[in-house]
Design an enzyme around this catalytic site. Sequence first.
Site: not given
Ligand code: SER
Length: 317
Positions: A9, A11-12, A51, A141, A145
């Site tokens: 990751g 490039l994030g 990937d 998401y 987590k």
């Molecule tokens: N910054 C992230 C988001 O807004 C939260 O981890 O999805």
Amino acid sequence: MQKKILVTGALGQIGSELVPALRKKYGNDNVIAVGYSKESGEFNKPFERVDATNKEELRTLIEKYQINTIYHLVGILSAVGEKNPNLAWHTNMESLKNILDLAVEYKIDRLFWPSSIAAFGPTTPLFDTPQETILAPTTMYGVTKVAGELLCQYYNLKYGLDVRSLRYPGIISWKTPPGGGTTDYAVAIYYEAVKNGSYDCFVKDDTILPMMYMDDAVNATLELMEADSEKIKIRTSYNLTAVSFSAKELADNVAKYVPNFKCTFTPDSRQKIADSWPKTIDDTSARKDWGWKPKFDLDQISMEMIKNLKEKFQTKI
Ligand code: SER
């Protein structure tokens, strides 16, 4: 032992600043930046395309570079995750499971994986959210987590893997814009202020969320990963925060540094996500266990963001 570090990751938003910090500390050639895109962006070599949901591609890199430390930053963020929950589950969970299994197989020294305030949900205490509390998120998401945190702890308990994690708040930075998060308004406001002098914010003015400047986030990550193993008492993920403010306070602060800045507020689907997350975080455990302390408050963040974005876009304002 010489550290040989793999950063997925890369490039994030976080990767693009963590890689240079790691290279400065451990030497350019000892930090392998890995991205999903073939283009290496601003990175020097070593850069590899991978990937991360493909275990064999990851294995090849670990063997090729004799990796002993991993920062696994791959992740689909909250807003994109709500548009495509299957993609979020597949990308976030498959890649983490691959990395955990390979870390055990190749006896990786230390592994870092980011969690988030998104691990919390609407039934979590909203203010001073404790380290140990209800984790019942309502976004995919957030679900990845919580599942990821438990998986990390499981690999630590079962296999002795030295895995470490932070529940990052919203991260504010100017080098690489974030992609598809809910806290992105706290970055976009600075970009738009510098470029156009105005911003239409996608959450309501009284929306409060915990935030942090990128330099603090990078320092926290380096400090956590440098700490002696016995100091790391929490193997799910550490609460972490710097400063909390409402979208209105943020807009007023930007206006202190950008004359005539105008901010409007037009909430969209991301409001519901923002409302499900805590407003302030209790990060006592991080402070006590490995000495965490943030440096940037809102004024300092605004000054840094505006100065750097003005240079980046060559605007006068
Ligand atoms: N910054 C992230 C988001 O807004 C939260 O981890 O999805």
